[in-house]
Design a protein around this motif. Structure first.
Motif, mmCIF file in Angstrom:
data_model
loop_
_atom_site.group_PDB
_atom_site.id
_atom_site.type_symbol
_atom_site.label_atom_id
_atom_site.label_comp_id
_atom_site.label_asym_id
_atom_site.label_seq_id
_atom_site.Cartn_x
_atom_site.Cartn_y
_atom_site.Cartn_z
ATOM 1 N N GLY A 250 43.911 43.622 47.210
ATOM 2 C CA GLY A 250 43.066 43.354 47.203
ATOM 3 C C GLY A 250 42.306 43.600 45.643
ATOM 4 N N MET A 251 42.809 43.301 44.105
ATOM 5 C CA MET A 251 42.171 43.216 43.120
ATOM 6 C C MET A 251 40.687 42.464 43.322
ATOM 7 S SD MET A 251 44.990 41.170 40.972
ATOM 8 C CE MET A 251 46.348 41.641 42.166
ATOM 9 N N ASN A 252 40.683 41.877 42.946
ATOM 10 C CA ASN A 252 38.917 40.744 43.683
ATOM 11 C C ASN A 252 38.173 41.428 44.141
ATOM 12 O OD1 ASN A 252 40.673 39.964 44.896
ATOM 13 N ND2 ASN A 252 39.236 39.046 45.628
ATOM 14 N N LEU A 253 38.077 42.280 45.289
ATOM 15 C CA LEU A 253 36.802 43.025 46.269
ATOM 16 C C LEU A 253 37.268 44.179 45.180
ATOM 17 C CD1 LEU A 253 38.340 42.090 49.552
ATOM 18 C CD2 LEU A 253 36.919 40.669 48.251
ATOM 19 N N SER A 254 38.717 44.716 44.682
ATOM 20 C CA SER A 254 38.028 46.382 44.343
ATOM 21 C C SER A 254 37.592 46.480 42.723
ATOM 22 C CB SER A 254 40.042 47.414 44.749
ATOM 23 O OG SER A 254 40.147 46.530 44.524
ATOM 24 N N ASN A 255 37.767 46.583 42.407
ATOM 25 C CA ASN A 255 36.999 45.853 40.955
ATOM 26 C C ASN A 255 37.214 44.074 40.782
ATOM 27 O OD1 ASN A 255 36.226 46.545 38.325
ATOM 28 N ND2 ASN A 255 38.331 47.623 37.498
ATOM 29 N N PRO A 256 35.982 43.998 40.985
ATOM 30 C CA PRO A 256 35.994 42.083 40.670
ATOM 31 C C PRO A 256 35.070 42.401 39.402
ATOM 32 C CG PRO A 256 34.226 43.144 42.396
ATOM 33 C CD PRO A 256 35.096 43.932 41.980
#
Length: 278
Positions: A250-256
């Motif tokens: 969930g890269m877009n949430l954890s490091n947006p």
């Protein structure tokens, strides 16, 4: 109609039924395609940031919240979703095309869109794609146990099984309330998704890509997503690759911030390249 306070809700009538989406901003159009157990709310940290420079369009795929319906359902399928999105782009008169971004299962929908409507795909970004290539053997879907749990009515256990499998043990318990609400709203979609779990992407489909291609992955994502990107990079020499630090699937949430910056840079470069060749 349920909505999100920061994401204005819209819908459009398509031949297969209404499609729900949110949009914001002006400029080059970016189409965000969510993955499993999600809907347009998944992009809550992307939409306002990307909309500062672009027109952002985020649909909820057919069969997902806010119109889940009964599952399994035949319309919840990669090709059907890609066709819906082609009709959405036409319906909104985005004749210049869109920069297509697909995450996880959404990456396979994005690939199908690029194959179905290459003239509408200005660039393609695949974030942790998990699809099978045609020359690879079929495998038992990793979420088979989650589907069995759903069928027995143990929804919470099923969602924990799925989310922990794609993002690491203990992830479900650490997730914030809005994410859990979204996933619960879309839980039954897995009953449809299981029927196309081994649907392959053909090598010809990949080699025919002519638009700019960006491969994104989290530095802590499960290895299976990295192998997909490795293979894609071999098949498409012009592909670019970015790894998002301090993040898993969930890269877009954890490091947006890092995700948004990398995506905007790619879209801007792709737009400039397109202008030079027009």
């Amino acid at each position: 109609m349920p909505s999100h306070p920061d994401l204005p809700h819209s819908q459009i009538s398509l031949p297969a039924g209404d499609l729900h989406y949110t949009q914001a901003g002006q400029g080059p159009a970016i189409l965000l395609i969510h993955g499993s157990l999600c809907d347009y709310r998944y992009w809550r940290w992307q939409i306002p940031a990307l909309a500062e420079e672009s027109r952002v369009l985020a649909p909820s795929l057919r069969g997902c919240w806010p119109q889940v319906g009964h599952h399994p359902q035949p319309g919840y399928a990669i090709e059907s979703h890609a066709r819906d999105l082609q009709q959405l782009v036409h319906g909104l008169n985005l004749t210049a095309g869109v920069h297509v971004v697909g995450h996880s299962r959404g990456a396979q929908v994005a690939m199908a869109f690029a194959h179905l409507a290459p003239g509408l795909c200005r660039s393609l970004t695949l974030a942790d794609p998990g699809f099978r290539f045609e020359d690879e053997p079929e495998v038992v879907p990793f979420y088979t146990d989650a589907v069995k749990q759903l069928s027995k009515g143990t929804t919470e256990a099923a969602l924990e099984t799925f989310v922990d499998a794609v993002n690491g043990q203990g992830t479900w318990h650490q997730m914030v309330s809005w994410f859990k609400e979204m996933v619960r709203d879309n839980a039954m979609t897995l009953l449809s998704q299981i029927h196309e779990a081994n649907l392959p992407v053909t090598l010809a489909q990949v080699r025919q890509l002519r638009c700019p291609l960006l491969l994104m992955g989290g530095t802590q994502s499960p290895a299976k997503y990295g192998t997909r990107q490795d293979r894609l990079q071999q098949l498409v020499p012009h592909a670019q690759r970015v790894r998002i630090a301090l993040s898993a699937h969930g890269m877009n949430l954890s490091n947006p911030r890092a995700f948004n910056r990398a995506l905007l840079n790619f879209v801007q470069t792709s737009t400039e390249m397109s202008a030079l060749h027009s």
